[in-house]
Write an enzyme that holds these catalytic residues in place. Sequence first.
Site, mmCIF file in Angstrom:
data_model
loop_
_atom_site.group_PDB
_atom_site.id
_atom_site.type_symbol
_atom_site.label_atom_id
_atom_site.label_comp_id
_atom_site.label_asym_id
_atom_site.label_seq_id
_atom_site.Cartn_x
_atom_site.Cartn_y
_atom_site.Cartn_z
ATOM 1 N N GLU A 1 -6.923 4.615 7.427
ATOM 2 C CA GLU A 1 -6.811 6.063 7.158
ATOM 3 C C GLU A 1 -8.078 6.598 6.505
ATOM 4 O OE1 GLU A 1 -3.080 5.468 5.239
ATOM 5 O OE2 GLU A 1 -2.292 4.915 7.211
ATOM 6 N N GLY B 1 2.058 2.399 10.745
ATOM 7 C CA GLY B 1 3.014 3.489 10.575
ATOM 8 C C GLY B 1 3.684 3.931 11.866
ATOM 9 N N GLU C 1 -5.670 -4.832 10.618
ATOM 10 C CA GLU C 1 -4.638 -3.820 10.838
ATOM 11 C C GLU C 1 -4.997 -2.998 12.075
ATOM 12 O OE1 GLU C 1 -2.523 -2.658 6.960
ATOM 13 O OE2 GLU C 1 -4.469 -1.697 6.880
ATOM 14 N N ASN D 1 0.868 -1.189 0.000
ATOM 15 C CA ASN D 1 0.000 0.000 0.000
ATOM 16 C C ASN D 1 0.899 1.232 0.000
ATOM 17 O OD1 ASN D 1 -1.821 2.029 0.453
ATOM 18 N ND2 ASN D 1 -2.378 1.376 2.529
ATOM 19 N N TRP D 2 1.018 1.839 -1.176
ATOM 20 C CA TRP D 2 1.962 2.962 -1.310
ATOM 21 C C TRP D 2 1.380 4.259 -0.753
ATOM 22 C CZ3 TRP D 2 4.001 2.077 -7.047
ATOM 23 C CH2 TRP D 2 4.664 0.846 -7.093
ATOM 24 N N LYS D 3 0.104 4.246 -0.402
ATOM 25 C CA LYS D 3 -0.555 5.438 0.177
ATOM 26 C C LYS D 3 -0.306 6.659 -0.721
ATOM 27 C CE LYS D 3 -0.258 3.262 4.657
ATOM 28 N NZ LYS D 3 -0.219 3.383 6.096
ATOM 29 N N HIS E 1 -9.729 1.046 4.593
ATOM 30 C CA HIS E 1 -8.426 1.217 5.247
ATOM 31 C C HIS E 1 -8.569 2.169 6.437
ATOM 32 C CE1 HIS E 1 -4.331 2.538 6.007
ATOM 33 N NE2 HIS E 1 -3.979 1.349 5.540
ATOM 34 N N SER F 1 3.046 -1.910 10.552
ATOM 35 C CA SER F 1 4.480 -1.939 10.834
ATOM 36 C C SER F 1 5.123 -3.298 10.582
ATOM 37 C CB SER F 1 4.757 -1.452 12.258
ATOM 38 O OG SER F 1 4.328 -0.106 12.416
HETATM 39 P P1 PGA Z 1 2.548 0.351 7.714
HETATM 40 O O1 PGA Z 1 1.120 0.539 6.995
HETATM 41 O O2 PGA Z 1 3.138 -0.924 7.182
HETATM 42 O O3 PGA Z 1 3.339 1.570 7.289
HETATM 43 O O4 PGA Z 1 2.296 0.304 9.173
HETATM 44 C C1 PGA Z 1 0.263 -0.554 6.797
HETATM 45 C C2 PGA Z 1 -1.017 -0.120 6.123
HETATM 46 O O5 PGA Z 1 -1.479 0.996 6.391
HETATM 47 O O6 PGA Z 1 -1.587 -0.854 5.321
#
Ligand code: PGA
Length: 257
Positions: free
Chosen positions: A100, A176, A170, A11-13, A98, A216
């Site tokens: 976010e 993150g 998650e 997931n490159w966000k 997700h 993470s």
């Molecule tokens: P992260 O993000 O690996 O940077 O914790 C995971 C995600 O949001 O899918």
Amino acid sequence: MTSRVPVVGGNWKMNLDLASAAELADDIVAGLGASELQCDVMLFPPFPYLHTVGKILGHHAVLLGAQNVWTEANGAYTGEVSTSMLHDLATTVVLVGHSERRHVIGEDDALVARKVRAALAADLRVVLCVGETLDQRHAGQTETVVLGQIRSGLSDVTVPEMARVVIAYEPVWAIGTGATATPEDAQAVHASIRAWISDRFGAATGAATRIQYGGSVTPRNAAELFAQPDIDGGLIGGASLKADAFLAIVRAAISTP
Ligand code: PGA
């Protein structure tokens, strides 16, 4: 031992630029070699880079994914992207719900469920993301929250459609932050999710559904997480932005029984 094919998503966000997105996709494809046959690999670039990344993935078995989708086929939805637009770019999978999107943008369970419906109706695959906040975990509500999100997100899904659904557990507090769930804590939640799916869709669907862990994940902790019986790979954010790290995590998914 599990017969489920592991699945690892990058997931490159809202990161990279066009040139670095192309370079990253190139490096991942080059690094995968034959290993892609033993693990489903999905890449979720930002919308503007889907076309370029899709061309690089070409005939490789890596799935092109979108980070979001809208619920309607077309119309006055400024700023949104429909399932048919994703199809036009050869996108085959979409992230829905997700953390976010839920906690920063404000999507609720009802909208997430409509997105799941729209994506499945359009023949896309779905990665449905669920997870509790730190406050909810401390209050002992992890299972209630996570299973509530699953129940709502999958409310209109049929047994055959479940073959196109992956769940990503998650924990919000682990995304993150560098604070990964322990393999045992993650396994406990994954087992509850699988039990719920078996209850709702039948034992065969429960046993076949892939449940990824996200939050993470790094090359250091991936193997230990993926060794848990109900963890079938990972959804990777930060570590997916470096080809070497992402490839190491894919390799961990392949080599972990
Ligand atoms: P992260 O993000 O690996 O940077 O914790 C995971 C995600 O949001 O899918």
